[in-house]
Structures are given as structure tokens and as C-alpha cells.
Scaffold this active site. Structure first.
Site, PDB file in Angstrom:
ATOM      1  N   GLY A   7       0.775  -1.244   0.000  1.00 10.85           N
ATOM      2  CA  GLY A   7       0.000   0.000   0.000  1.00 10.85           C
ATOM      3  C   GLY A   7       0.800   1.285   0.000  1.00 10.85           C
ATOM      4  O   GLY A   7       0.425   2.259  -0.644  1.00 10.85           O
ATOM      5  N   ASP A  50       1.029   3.909   4.547  1.00 15.63           N
ATOM      6  CA  ASP A  50      -0.160   4.402   3.866  1.00 15.63           C
ATOM      7  C   ASP A  50      -1.219   4.871   4.864  1.00 15.63           C
ATOM      8  O   ASP A  50      -1.701   5.988   4.789  1.00 15.63           O
ATOM      9  CB  ASP A  50      -0.744   3.349   2.900  1.00 15.63           C
ATOM     10  CG  ASP A  50      -0.925   1.980   3.548  1.00 15.63           C
ATOM     11  OD1 ASP A  50      -0.662   1.834   4.765  1.00 15.63           O
ATOM     12  OD2 ASP A  50      -1.327   1.039   2.832  1.00 15.63           O
ATOM     13  N   ASP A  55      -4.022   2.381  11.279  1.00 15.73           N
ATOM     14  CA  ASP A  55      -5.337   1.990  11.790  1.00 15.73           C
ATOM     15  C   ASP A  55      -5.153   1.591  13.254  1.00 15.73           C
ATOM     16  O   ASP A  55      -5.149   2.429  14.136  1.00 15.73           O
ATOM     17  CB  ASP A  55      -5.891   0.864  10.915  1.00 15.73           C
ATOM     18  CG  ASP A  55      -7.324   0.508  11.240  1.00 15.73           C
ATOM     19  OD1 ASP A  55      -7.907   1.109  12.152  1.00 15.73           O
ATOM     20  OD2 ASP A  55      -7.883  -0.387  10.574  1.00 15.73           O
ATOM     21  N   LYS A  94      -6.371   6.963  10.779  1.00 16.87           N
ATOM     22  CA  LYS A  94      -7.794   6.727  11.011  1.00 16.87           C
ATOM     23  C   LYS A  94      -8.211   7.141  12.410  1.00 16.87           C
ATOM     24  O   LYS A  94      -7.526   6.827  13.376  1.00 16.87           O
ATOM     25  CB  LYS A  94      -8.095   5.232  10.831  1.00 16.87           C
ATOM     26  CG  LYS A  94      -9.054   4.967   9.719  1.00 16.87           C
ATOM     27  CD  LYS A  94      -9.477   3.527   9.670  1.00 16.87           C
ATOM     28  CE  LYS A  94      -9.645   3.130   8.224  1.00 16.87           C
ATOM     29  NZ  LYS A  94     -10.179   1.772   8.083  1.00 16.87           N
ATOM     30  N   ARG A 120      -6.073   0.108  -5.987  1.00 15.87           N
ATOM     31  CA  ARG A 120      -4.839   0.781  -5.556  1.00 15.87           C
ATOM     32  C   ARG A 120      -4.448   1.902  -6.515  1.00 15.87           C
ATOM     33  O   ARG A 120      -3.790   2.862  -6.133  1.00 15.87           O
ATOM     34  CB  ARG A 120      -3.673  -0.220  -5.497  1.00 15.87           C
ATOM     35  CG  ARG A 120      -3.748  -1.246  -4.386  1.00 15.87           C
ATOM     36  CD  ARG A 120      -2.396  -1.930  -4.233  1.00 15.87           C
ATOM     37  NE  ARG A 120      -2.463  -3.185  -3.505  1.00 15.87           N
ATOM     38  CZ  ARG A 120      -2.405  -3.301  -2.182  1.00 15.87           C
ATOM     39  NH1 ARG A 120      -2.309  -2.230  -1.430  1.00 15.87           N
ATOM     40  NH2 ARG A 120      -2.450  -4.491  -1.603  1.00 15.87           N
TER      41      ARG A 120
HETATM   42  P1  IMP Z   1      -2.927  -1.662  11.366  1.00 16.99           P
HETATM   43  O1  IMP Z   1      -1.859  -2.627  11.795  1.00 16.99           O
HETATM   44  O2  IMP Z   1      -4.275  -1.991  11.932  1.00 16.99           O
HETATM   45  O3  IMP Z   1      -2.551  -0.206  11.634  1.00 16.99           O
HETATM   46  O4  IMP Z   1      -3.109  -1.916   9.808  1.00 16.99           O
HETATM   47  C1  IMP Z   1      -2.712  -1.000   8.868  1.00 16.99           C
HETATM   48  C2  IMP Z   1      -2.815  -1.608   7.503  1.00 16.99           C
HETATM   49  O5  IMP Z   1      -4.141  -2.107   7.247  1.00 16.99           O
HETATM   50  C3  IMP Z   1      -2.545  -0.566   6.443  1.00 16.99           C
HETATM   51  O6  IMP Z   1      -1.174  -0.529   6.103  1.00 16.99           O
HETATM   52  C4  IMP Z   1      -3.439  -1.007   5.310  1.00 16.99           C
HETATM   53  O7  IMP Z   1      -2.746  -1.917   4.469  1.00 16.99           O
HETATM   54  C5  IMP Z   1      -4.594  -1.726   5.974  1.00 16.99           C
HETATM   55  N1  IMP Z   1      -5.779  -0.843   6.127  1.00 16.99           N
HETATM   56  C6  IMP Z   1      -6.241  -0.282   7.252  1.00 16.99           C
HETATM   57  N2  IMP Z   1      -7.350   0.447   7.025  1.00 16.99           N
HETATM   58  C7  IMP Z   1      -7.599   0.358   5.699  1.00 16.99           C
HETATM   59  C8  IMP Z   1      -8.626   0.911   4.825  1.00 16.99           C
HETATM   60  O8  IMP Z   1      -9.536   1.649   5.217  1.00 16.99           O
HETATM   61  N3  IMP Z   1      -8.537   0.571   3.517  1.00 16.99           N
HETATM   62  C9  IMP Z   1      -7.546  -0.225   3.016  1.00 16.99           C
HETATM   63  N4  IMP Z   1      -6.576  -0.758   3.786  1.00 16.99           N
HETATM   64  C10 IMP Z   1      -6.604  -0.472   5.122  1.00 16.99           C
HETATM   65 MG    MG Z   2      -0.187  -1.605   4.286  1.00 14.07          MG
END
Ligand code: IMP
Ligand code: MG
Length: 183
Positions: free
Chosen positions: A46, A102, A105, A133, A167
Site C-alpha cells: 500500500g 499508507d 489503523d 484513522k 490501488r
Molecule cells: P494496522 O496494523 O491496523 O494499523 O493496519 C494498517 C494496515 O491495514 C494498512 O497498512 C493497510 O494496508 C490496511 N488498512 C487499514 N485500514 C484500511 C482501509 O480503510 N482501507 C484499506 N486498507 C486499510
Molecule cells: Mg499496508
């Protein structure tokens, strides 16, 4: 210029807004690291698009490297336990490292990646995330550079995918509900 993709419900951030913000982030990094060299690392896939645009707005010597990781555990939320599929090729000892992400979350994936890279004794390590987010339980990761805060919705475009699609959209938007449903 793309037409609006028929699966997209609403555009949250336009192509022009992305370009302007990425330019500002590049200027900020150029100022903060004046006279230094940087290794910028993105976690595939991403963040690759964001990093490609960001490095072109940085007026310093920048090396680019890539990591590929896979999260253990099912479900849509990452568990934070990750396995390295591809490691970086650079030696980051005593170098300034910036991780380009990218979207932040839960932050679990990033936390793991940061700890791993920090254990290799870089001179410094920071995060530049395009999106952050606004979740009820915010991620406890220090991001020095953040592009935009986004609502707690599933979004696609500019590197972000749904099932490996979208993407390549030059903007960031939400998907129509019908896309998630099985036809
Ligand atoms: P985390 O470990 O929960 O912070 O996950 C982050 C990863 O989840 C990012 O690098 C994205 O690849 C994916 N991700 C999180 N939210 C979204 C979204 O709304 N759309 C697409 N990919 C997301
Ligand atoms: Mg990612």
C-alpha cells in the site's frame, strides 16, 4: 484524469489535495533533515505509491527500500504478530530512517516494524503516514509526519486496496456497499 470509478461512493481526498499535502510533507522532511541522508522504507504494498510521490518532494539524498510482511491471524483487523516475507537490503545502522506508511489503523503492524528496525541501531527512526484513522482506540505510535486524519471507514485508492483492487485510483474514496456484498 480518471473518471469516477463506478464502485466508489464518495471521494474523501482529491488528487490535487493529495499532491499538495505530499508536497508539504516533503518540504517539512527536507527542512528537518537538512544536511543529512535518509533511508526511506515502505511496507509493501500500500505505501509504495505514497513513498514514490513523497521522495520526489524531498530535496536531500534519499535511499528507498522495501519490506514485505504478512500478518498472522484471520479477520479484518491485524493481530500485530507479523512475519517478514521480504526484508530490507540496506544496512540501517547509524542511518536516519523514515518509515513511509499508507494508513495507520490499529498501528499494530507499524509498531512491530518499528521495533524490529529500531533493534538494528539506526541513528534515528520516524514515521511518515499519509493517513491516520480516527478510531475509538487510537494507535499508540508516534508519527512525526501525518498527511490527513480520516474517518473510521473503509477507504481505497492511492495505494489502498480492497481485495487487491483500487490501488491505482489517484484519489481516496469510500466504496459502495454493494461492492462488499456477494453478487
Ligand atoms: P494496522 O496494523 O491496523 O494499523 O493496519 C494498517 C494496515 O491495514 C494498512 O497498512 C493497510 O494496508 C490496511 N488498512 C487499514 N485500514 C484500511 C482501509 O480503510 N482501507 C484499506 N486498507 C486499510
Ligand atoms: Mg499496508
Amino acid at each position: 484524469m480518471h473518471n469516477l470509478h463506478p464502485d466508489v461512493e464518495r471521494i474523501l481526498i482529491t488528487e490535487a489535495q493529495l499532491a499538495e499535502r505530499v508536497r508539504e510533507m516533503g518540504k517539512e522532511i527536507t527542512r528537518d533533515y537538512e544536511g543529512e541522508q535518509i533511508v526511506m522504507i515502505s511496507v509493501l504494498r500500500g505505501a509504495a505509491i505514497f513513498m514514490a510521490d513523497l521522495v520526489r518532494e524531498i530535496d536531500l539524498n534519499v535511499e528507498m527500500d522495501y519490506m514485505a510482511i504478512s500478518s498472522y491471524g484471520g479477520g479484518t483487523r491485524s493481530s500485530g504478530v507479523v512475519r517478514i516475507l521480504k526484508d530490507i537490503d540496506s544496512d540501517i545502522k547509524d542511518r536516519h530512517v523514515i518509515i513511509a506508511e499508507d494508513i495507520l489503523d490499529s498501528g499494530l503492524t507499524l509498531k512491530y516494524t518499528m521495533n524490529l528496525l529500531a533493534s538494528r541501531n539506526p541513528k534515528s527512526i520516524e514515521v511518515a503516514t499519509l493517513l491516520h484513522k480516527q478510531t475509538p482506540t487510537p494507535a499508540h505510535v508516534d508519527c512525526k509526519y501525518t498527511g490527513f486524519m480520516v474517518p473510521d471507514e473503509f477507504i481505497v485508492g492511492y495505494g489502498l486496496d480492497y481485495a487487491e483492487r483500487y490501488r491505482n485510483l489517484p484519489y481516496i474514496g469510500t466504496l459502495k456497499e454493494s461492492v462488499y456484498k456477494h453478487e
